[in-house]
Design a protein around this motif. Sequence first.
Motif, PDB file in Angstrom:
ATOM      1  N   VAL A 155       7.274  -9.307  -5.355  1.00 21.28           N
ATOM      2  CA  VAL A 155       6.767  -8.083  -5.991  1.00 21.28           C
ATOM      3  C   VAL A 155       7.385  -6.858  -5.325  1.00 21.28           C
ATOM      4  CG1 VAL A 155       4.709  -6.667  -6.362  1.00 21.28           C
ATOM      5  CG2 VAL A 155       4.603  -9.146  -6.733  1.00 21.28           C
ATOM      6  N   ILE A 156       7.409  -6.833  -3.995  1.00 24.76           N
ATOM      7  CA  ILE A 156       7.977  -5.688  -3.268  1.00 24.76           C
ATOM      8  C   ILE A 156       9.452  -5.502  -3.621  1.00 24.76           C
ATOM      9  CG2 ILE A 156       8.627  -4.886  -0.945  1.00 24.76           C
ATOM     10  CD1 ILE A 156       5.954  -6.269  -0.019  1.00 24.76           C
ATOM     11  N   ALA A 157      10.186  -6.592  -3.701  1.00 29.09           N
ATOM     12  CA  ALA A 157      11.600  -6.495  -4.063  1.00 29.09           C
ATOM     13  C   ALA A 157      11.775  -5.951  -5.472  1.00 29.09           C
ATOM     14  CB  ALA A 157      12.257  -7.871  -3.929  1.00 29.09           C
ATOM     15  N   ALA A 158      10.947  -6.430  -6.404  1.00 28.22           N
ATOM     16  CA  ALA A 158      11.076  -5.981  -7.789  1.00 28.22           C
ATOM     17  C   ALA A 158      10.745  -4.498  -7.938  1.00 28.22           C
ATOM     18  CB  ALA A 158      10.167  -6.824  -8.683  1.00 28.22           C
ATOM     19  N   VAL A 159       9.721  -4.043  -7.231  1.00 29.34           N
ATOM     20  CA  VAL A 159       9.275  -2.654  -7.371  1.00 29.34           C
ATOM     21  C   VAL A 159      10.219  -1.701  -6.650  1.00 29.34           C
ATOM     22  CG1 VAL A 159       7.422  -1.021  -6.808  1.00 29.34           C
ATOM     23  CG2 VAL A 159       6.857  -3.304  -7.674  1.00 29.34           C
ATOM     24  N   SER A 160      10.663  -2.073  -5.450  1.00 35.87           N
ATOM     25  CA  SER A 160      11.450  -1.163  -4.619  1.00 35.87           C
ATOM     26  C   SER A 160      12.934  -1.162  -4.961  1.00 35.87           C
ATOM     27  CB  SER A 160      11.278  -1.527  -3.145  1.00 35.87           C
ATOM     28  OG  SER A 160      11.901  -2.774  -2.855  1.00 35.87           O
ATOM     29  N   GLY A 161      13.412  -2.232  -5.603  1.00 43.72           N
ATOM     30  CA  GLY A 161      14.841  -2.356  -5.856  1.00 43.72           C
ATOM     31  C   GLY A 161      15.626  -2.784  -4.632  1.00 43.72           C
ATOM     32  N   LEU A 172       0.826  -1.206   0.000  1.00 44.31           N
ATOM     33  CA  LEU A 172       0.000   0.000   0.000  1.00 44.31           C
ATOM     34  C   LEU A 172       0.860   1.257   0.000  1.00 44.31           C
ATOM     35  CD1 LEU A 172      -2.714  -1.317   2.439  1.00 44.31           C
ATOM     36  CD2 LEU A 172      -3.119  -0.619   0.071  1.00 44.31           C
ATOM     37  N   GLN A 173       1.994   1.218   0.688  1.00 43.29           N
ATOM     38  CA  GLN A 173       2.933   2.348   0.622  1.00 43.29           C
ATOM     39  C   GLN A 173       3.399   2.569  -0.815  1.00 43.29           C
ATOM     40  OE1 GLN A 173       6.026   1.203   3.363  1.00 43.29           O
ATOM     41  NE2 GLN A 173       5.185   2.430   5.044  1.00 43.29           N
ATOM     42  N   LEU A 174       3.788   1.486  -1.467  1.00 40.05           N
ATOM     43  CA  LEU A 174       4.270   1.597  -2.845  1.00 40.05           C
ATOM     44  C   LEU A 174       3.173   2.093  -3.773  1.00 40.05           C
ATOM     45  CD1 LEU A 174       6.406  -1.667  -2.927  1.00 40.05           C
ATOM     46  CD2 LEU A 174       7.278   0.679  -2.986  1.00 40.05           C
ATOM     47  N   ALA A 175       1.930   1.676  -3.515  1.00 37.17           N
ATOM     48  CA  ALA A 175       0.811   2.152  -4.328  1.00 37.17           C
ATOM     49  C   ALA A 175       0.567   3.638  -4.087  1.00 37.17           C
ATOM     50  CB  ALA A 175      -0.441   1.347  -4.012  1.00 37.17           C
ATOM     51  N   GLU A 176       0.642   4.076  -2.823  1.00 38.06           N
ATOM     52  CA  GLU A 176       0.457   5.502  -2.530  1.00 38.06           C
ATOM     53  C   GLU A 176       1.505   6.347  -3.244  1.00 38.06           C
ATOM     54  OE1 GLU A 176      -1.394   5.163   2.023  1.00 38.06           O
ATOM     55  OE2 GLU A 176       0.500   6.220   1.676  1.00 38.06           O
ATOM     56  N   ARG A 177       2.711   5.814  -3.410  1.00 33.81           N
ATOM     57  CA  ARG A 177       3.794   6.554  -4.043  1.00 33.81           C
ATOM     58  C   ARG A 177       3.769   6.457  -5.559  1.00 33.81           C
ATOM     59  NH1 ARG A 177       8.147   3.913   0.241  1.00 33.81           N
ATOM     60  NH2 ARG A 177       7.233   4.884   2.103  1.00 33.81           N
ATOM     61  N   GLY A 178       2.828   5.692  -6.091  1.00 37.46           N
ATOM     62  CA  GLY A 178       2.726   5.533  -7.536  1.00 37.46           C
ATOM     63  C   GLY A 178       3.708   4.555  -8.131  1.00 37.46           C
ATOM     64  N   SER A 179       4.360   3.751  -7.290  1.00 37.50           N
ATOM     65  CA  SER A 179       5.343   2.789  -7.783  1.00 37.50           C
ATOM     66  C   SER A 179       4.698   1.548  -8.376  1.00 37.50           C
ATOM     67  CB  SER A 179       6.296   2.385  -6.653  1.00 37.50           C
ATOM     68  OG  SER A 179       6.975   3.513  -6.139  1.00 37.50           O
ATOM     69  N   LEU A 180       3.480   1.259  -7.971  1.00 32.85           N
ATOM     70  CA  LEU A 180       2.717   0.163  -8.569  1.00 32.85           C
ATOM     71  C   LEU A 180       1.243   0.464  -8.397  1.00 32.85           C
ATOM     72  CD1 LEU A 180       1.389  -1.579  -6.039  1.00 32.85           C
ATOM     73  CD2 LEU A 180       3.556  -2.751  -6.048  1.00 32.85           C
TER      74      LEU A 180
END
Length: 467
Positions: A173-179, A78-86
């Motif tokens: 998924v989190i690893a792929a999106v966040s690096g 949800l953090q990544l979604a809020e930031r527009g990363s996914l």
Amino acid sequence: MSNRAALESVLPYVREWVSYKVWQLRVPGVQVAIGYRGEELFSEAWGYADVEAGRRLTTSDLFRIASHSKTFTATALLQLAERGSLRLDDTVGTYVPALVDGGSPLADVTVRELMEMGAGVIRDGHDGDYWSQLRAFPDEAELLALVLDRGQKVPAGSSFNYSNLGYSLLGLVIAAVSGKSYNEYVRAEITEPLGLTNTGPDWDPSRADDFVVGYSGFHTARTRHRLDHVDTRAMAAATGFHGTASDLVRYFSAHVIGQGTLLDDHSKRLAQRTAWRSADTAGPKGYGAGFITEQINGREVRGHSGGFPGHITQSLFDPASGLVVSVLTSAASGPATLLATGIVQLLDAAADEHAEGTPIPADVDADTFTGRFANPWGVTDVARIGERLLEIDPTAPAPLESPTRLEVVDADTLRMTHGSRFASVDEDVTYDRGTDGTVRAIRGGGGMTSEPWSIPEETPEVAAGLA
């Protein structure tokens, strides 16, 4: 009495009730923490972190909190979604190309469907013996092999199916999106910002001496034995986390609507709404996006349970009022859910201004009546619950399963006014006191005498069920 004052008034009996259940059920170790509106009201530990070594459990010893991990994983997404990363409706194959290359139908399910347990993923694979410590938890290659081996059992969107493998994929998924690795991300974005110094995403060998030993259950033997800690590797996102009850109270307080900075309230509502019921028919328990949803006494609560070899845990929170309860136990089949639910029931009863029974008069010291009493027929607690005195059977699974409400008649007499009429309602409980006011005995239900009773001293092995 304010709501907070009412909650605090029942904490002495919460301590006594939990103490009895720990002794009755021979649980090696238990931690309990209670929070309200962002503040910790209660934190205590019972039993042993290591029974054989005689090491007493403290509130800072570390438990494996297992499927609580899913709430951290959902929070990260949800953090990544809020930031527009996914986007939550992105397909999982976008971030885990091995699913596409392997021809898995799971490549086309969405992140949201995995978060809500609606993707139809097999629970633990066709070889889940890592849960029995017969082999190591899978690494990333083994995880993908488990998923690619008939990993979708029903079509996505057709039913609720709890899946550890599904949440393990979300770690990828989190690893792929966040690096970053999953473990690095949750430390940097969740545990460290909240100051959760006793919480982490997996087994931490550098803190081995701080971990609580987990023990087996009584379902196949009369005595317990210890179980080793293991690394959950690629399944940390589903089940790897460790923590303390106090840290979990702080963490779940940040998920209360209007509190904390981990997520905005819109994301919290997305995670905490009921997406699925746990059975085909409507029931009190369901699942959101990483959070279990249920009702206790009509109160809507959220949270998660956890089951790891030798550790059973349960955390509950009310996203509206800010009440949080976390219970961690160090035994297979440990009574974490029983204890957490009972604690919520006691707290709710204390805060109920309209409960049956007569409030304690302002000029009466309730402590002169409270205590634990026993005779050959059982154990009875006379307890202050908010503004009322209740007679409670601590041997029952739930503390308020069948209470009797008591009215103060005089300094040595209570009257049983509400309760089961198979018992002794409308009769009196009389107190026999010494010259110093100490209670020597009471005469109550059925006219029988009960004497003060306390939990006996025992060796660690006997207390924990190892002897």
